[in-house]
Design a protein around this motif. Structure first.
Motif, PDB file in Angstrom:
ATOM      1  N   GLY A  49      -5.217   1.168 -12.218  1.00 57.61           N
ATOM      2  CA  GLY A  49      -5.076  -0.253 -12.472  1.00 57.61           C
ATOM      3  C   GLY A  49      -6.390  -0.986 -12.292  1.00 57.61           C
ATOM      4  N   PRO A  50      -6.396  -2.297 -12.541  1.00 54.62           N
ATOM      5  CA  PRO A  50      -7.642  -3.064 -12.455  1.00 54.62           C
ATOM      6  C   PRO A  50      -7.921  -3.649 -11.088  1.00 54.62           C
ATOM      7  CG  PRO A  50      -5.919  -4.446 -13.351  1.00 54.62           C
ATOM      8  CD  PRO A  50      -5.285  -3.095 -13.082  1.00 54.62           C
ATOM      9  N   GLU A  51      -7.015  -3.431 -10.091  1.00 53.44           N
ATOM     10  CA  GLU A  51      -7.093  -4.235  -8.869  1.00 53.44           C
ATOM     11  C   GLU A  51      -8.383  -4.052  -8.073  1.00 53.44           C
ATOM     12  OE1 GLU A  51      -4.035  -0.874  -8.144  1.00 53.44           O
ATOM     13  OE2 GLU A  51      -4.635  -2.215  -9.758  1.00 53.44           O
ATOM     14  N   ASN A  52      -8.790  -2.823  -7.781  1.00 56.65           N
ATOM     15  CA  ASN A  52     -10.024  -2.629  -7.010  1.00 56.65           C
ATOM     16  C   ASN A  52     -11.263  -3.173  -7.725  1.00 56.65           C
ATOM     17  OD1 ASN A  52      -8.096  -0.797  -5.661  1.00 56.65           O
ATOM     18  ND2 ASN A  52      -9.876  -0.217  -4.452  1.00 56.65           N
ATOM     19  N   PRO A  53     -11.485  -2.808  -9.003  1.00 55.81           N
ATOM     20  CA  PRO A  53     -12.686  -3.319  -9.671  1.00 55.81           C
ATOM     21  C   PRO A  53     -12.700  -4.836  -9.830  1.00 55.81           C
ATOM     22  CG  PRO A  53     -11.802  -1.436 -10.856  1.00 55.81           C
ATOM     23  CD  PRO A  53     -10.795  -1.814  -9.835  1.00 55.81           C
ATOM     24  N   GLY A  56     -14.047  10.000 -10.229  1.00 57.98           N
ATOM     25  CA  GLY A  56     -15.112   9.023 -10.401  1.00 57.98           C
ATOM     26  C   GLY A  56     -14.790   7.863 -11.310  1.00 57.98           C
ATOM     27  N   PHE A  57     -13.564   7.799 -11.845  1.00 60.07           N
ATOM     28  CA  PHE A  57     -13.171   6.632 -12.632  1.00 60.07           C
ATOM     29  C   PHE A  57     -12.997   5.440 -11.695  1.00 60.07           C
ATOM     30  CE2 PHE A  57     -11.774  10.260 -15.135  1.00 60.07           C
ATOM     31  CZ  PHE A  57     -12.218   9.926 -16.406  1.00 60.07           C
ATOM     32  N   ARG A  58     -13.317   4.246 -12.178  1.00 53.92           N
ATOM     33  CA  ARG A  58     -13.171   3.046 -11.365  1.00 53.92           C
ATOM     34  C   ARG A  58     -11.833   2.391 -11.672  1.00 53.92           C
ATOM     35  NH1 ARG A  58     -17.478   6.047 -10.240  1.00 53.92           N
ATOM     36  NH2 ARG A  58     -19.278   4.880  -9.447  1.00 53.92           N
ATOM     37  N   GLY A  59     -11.051   2.146 -10.648  1.00 52.61           N
ATOM     38  CA  GLY A  59      -9.752   1.513 -10.852  1.00 52.61           C
ATOM     39  C   GLY A  59      -8.917   1.577  -9.590  1.00 52.61           C
ATOM     40  N   GLY A  60      -7.831   0.808  -9.584  1.00 53.39           N
ATOM     41  CA  GLY A  60      -6.956   0.744  -8.425  1.00 53.39           C
ATOM     42  C   GLY A  60      -5.787   1.697  -8.541  1.00 53.39           C
ATOM     43  N   ARG A  61      -5.135   1.929  -7.416  1.00 55.79           N
ATOM     44  CA  ARG A  61      -4.065   2.923  -7.361  1.00 55.79           C
ATOM     45  C   ARG A  61      -2.670   2.318  -7.219  1.00 55.79           C
ATOM     46  NH1 ARG A  61      -8.632   4.394  -4.780  1.00 55.79           N
ATOM     47  NH2 ARG A  61      -8.066   3.620  -2.724  1.00 55.79           N
ATOM     48  N   ILE A  62      -2.582   0.986  -7.051  1.00 59.70           N
ATOM     49  CA  ILE A  62      -1.284   0.372  -6.792  1.00 59.70           C
ATOM     50  C   ILE A  62      -0.413   0.349  -8.041  1.00 59.70           C
ATOM     51  CG2 ILE A  62      -0.115  -1.753  -6.126  1.00 59.70           C
ATOM     52  CD1 ILE A  62      -2.420  -2.313  -4.216  1.00 59.70           C
ATOM     53  N   PHE A  63      -0.943  -0.108  -9.173  1.00 54.70           N
ATOM     54  CA  PHE A  63      -0.126  -0.197 -10.387  1.00 54.70           C
ATOM     55  C   PHE A  63       0.391   1.167 -10.838  1.00 54.70           C
ATOM     56  CE2 PHE A  63      -2.225  -4.391 -10.880  1.00 54.70           C
ATOM     57  CZ  PHE A  63      -1.082  -5.160 -11.050  1.00 54.70           C
ATOM     58  N   PRO A  64      -0.434   2.216 -10.886  1.00 55.20           N
ATOM     59  CA  PRO A  64       0.131   3.528 -11.221  1.00 55.20           C
ATOM     60  C   PRO A  64       1.185   3.992 -10.216  1.00 55.20           C
ATOM     61  CG  PRO A  64      -2.258   3.562 -11.415  1.00 55.20           C
ATOM     62  CD  PRO A  64      -1.900   2.263 -10.758  1.00 55.20           C
TER      63      PRO A  64
END
Length: 443
Positions: free
Chosen positions: A134-138, A337-345
């Motif tokens: 998901g987009p949350e972290n970035p 190494g992909f940038r993204g969040g883990r909550i939405f998945p």
């Protein structure tokens, strides 16, 4: 977090009970609302660009070339190429995609502006390319960096850490469509500060930023967490048993992800060069996408609505396959190494697991099965009980479930609280100064 400062630049005077003066709260409410609005606008802009690119890759291009975007070879090729593209950016572009999302909390110290373009680029490529993050972290990292730099120039007497927390609150409000999510997350942050005064005095500014962010995102037509399912109906004692069983299964599945995560991360990063390990990650994601189909790609928000709306089209084997493929895709995407969040998945996995449980045991109300699946997965990944409760109830839109979930979460928290977090803590470099502590909410 340091205390807020007055317009004179000195620490804000506090009342005898430690509360911030009303005048200070009122003055700081203006930049808080502005920060919330700007946070939502940046999120909307990032997602709009990613959506346009996604539409080009997954709709226009296949239509123009006569290819089937649901074909396994097309999915494999596109995800593999996404890995190559992101690997090249992380390797060659100045900024190198900023911090590895696997190593960062949801709220982290602000980045330098120089790295933000590369982070924006890899985030758009990942979101559009179908990577299961998901987009949350970035986006929180982007917003905090931009707003800390902007407010520092326009309002230099507003403390940096206050801007950081307000930008994070505004972004969380925009991401989840309501300030309640940010309010619940920040109760833990505020409690960790161990300062005096009313809790709502401490929460006033983050809630203002989160409210402004969520309202702005709503006006811009942001997506929603809620899926269309029947509500639970009158409470029955057996529902506690059903719900607890689903939540335990979801928690155990999440804990498996957590325990596997550092080993997979070590394998990929052991290859040393981003162009190699991110490309390999893209190839693996391509294979998983070809196996699970397009429903298992992307951050999972619209995909989970599609899965629920068309649940009659999937049998038990297909739902199980979709769940396991998404689990593997999340672990690989977060490790490679992909940038993204883990909550939405994680929310998608919880919903898919809830559908598996409802297929196995049709007597379980579907809203209860989905909510408990989401509760267990989000609690493991985010390590925040308030956020897990809020998202679980928001997904099914059934307030009556909150009382059941508040009981079910108690034994689930005992399973989770002493387990490792789904985050990689890099070994400190001998010559690097120790970072300043920042009150952080887990990813």
């Amino acid at each position: 977090m340091t205390d807020a400062r007055t317009s004179s630049g000195s620490p804000a005077a506090e009342n005898d009970n430690g509360a911030m003066p009303l005048r200070t709260l009122a003055l700081l409410a203006v930049p808080a609302v502005i920060i919330g609005v700007v946070s939502a606008l940046i999120l909307w802009g990032l997602e709009w660009v990613a959506d346009q690119f996604e539409d080009y890759l997954w709709h226009w291009l296949p239509h123009a070339t006569g290819l089937d975007p649901n074909n396994g070879w097309y999915i494999f090729t596109l995800l593999s190429l996404s890995g190559v593209a992101i690997g090249l950016v992380v390797w060659l572009v100045p900024g190198h995609g900023a911090r590895d999302s696997a190593t960062t909390e949801l709220i982290a110290p602000p980045l330098k502006l120089a790295v933000i373009p590369s982070l924006v680029l890899v985030t758009i490529l990942a979101l559009a390319g179908g990577v299961s993050l998901g987009p949350e972290n970035p986006i929180i990292a982007i917003n905090t960096a931009v707003l800390v730099a902007l407010i520092a120039r326009l309002m230099p007497k507003v403390p940096t850490q206050l801007i950081l927390l307000l930008a994070a609150a505004g972004t969380i409000g925009a991401l989840f469509g309501t300030p309640v999510a940010a309010a619940l997350v920040f109760t833990g942050v505020v409690a960790a500060l161990k300062t005096g005064g009313s809790l709502w005095d401490r929460m006033f500014l983050p809630v203002a930023a989160a409210g402004a962010g969520s309202v702005t995102m709503g006006l811009l037509g942001g997506s929603t967490l809620t899926v269309n399912v029947p509500q639970m109906g009158p409470m029955q004692p057996i529902y506690f048993v059903y719900g607890l069983g689903v939540a335990i299964a979801a928690t155990l599945l999440g804990l498996v992800m957590v325990f596997v995560f550092p080993h997979v991360h070590r394998f990929f990063h052991g290859l040393k060069y981003p162009i190699i390990y991110i490309t390999l990650g893209g190839v693996v994601l391509g294979l998983l996408g070809a196996l699970g189909g397009q429903i298992t790609l992307f951050k999972g928000l619209s995909e989970m609505a599609t899965l629920v709306n068309n649940r009659g089209d999937y049998d038990l084997g297909q739902l199980t396959l979709i769940t396991l493929v998404k689990v593997a895709a999340l672990v690989v995407a977060a490790s490679a190494g992909f940038r993204g969040g883990r909550i939405f998945p994680a929310v998608f996995i919880g919903v898919a697991l809830g559908l598996v449980a409802e297929t196995l045991f049709p007597q379980i109300p579907i809203s209860l099965a989905l909510a408990c699946g989401v509760l267990g997965l989000v609690l493991v990944v985010a390590r925040d009980g308030w956020l897990a409760l809020f998202i679980a109830a928001a997904v099914v839109g059934d307030v009556a479930l909150l009382s059941v979930l508040c009981v079910i979460i108690l034994p689930i928290w005992l399973m989770v609280s002493r387990a490792p977090e789904m985050i990689i803590h890099p070994a400190p470099q001998p010559r690097d100064p120790a970072p300043e502590p920042v009150a952080a909410a887990p990813a």
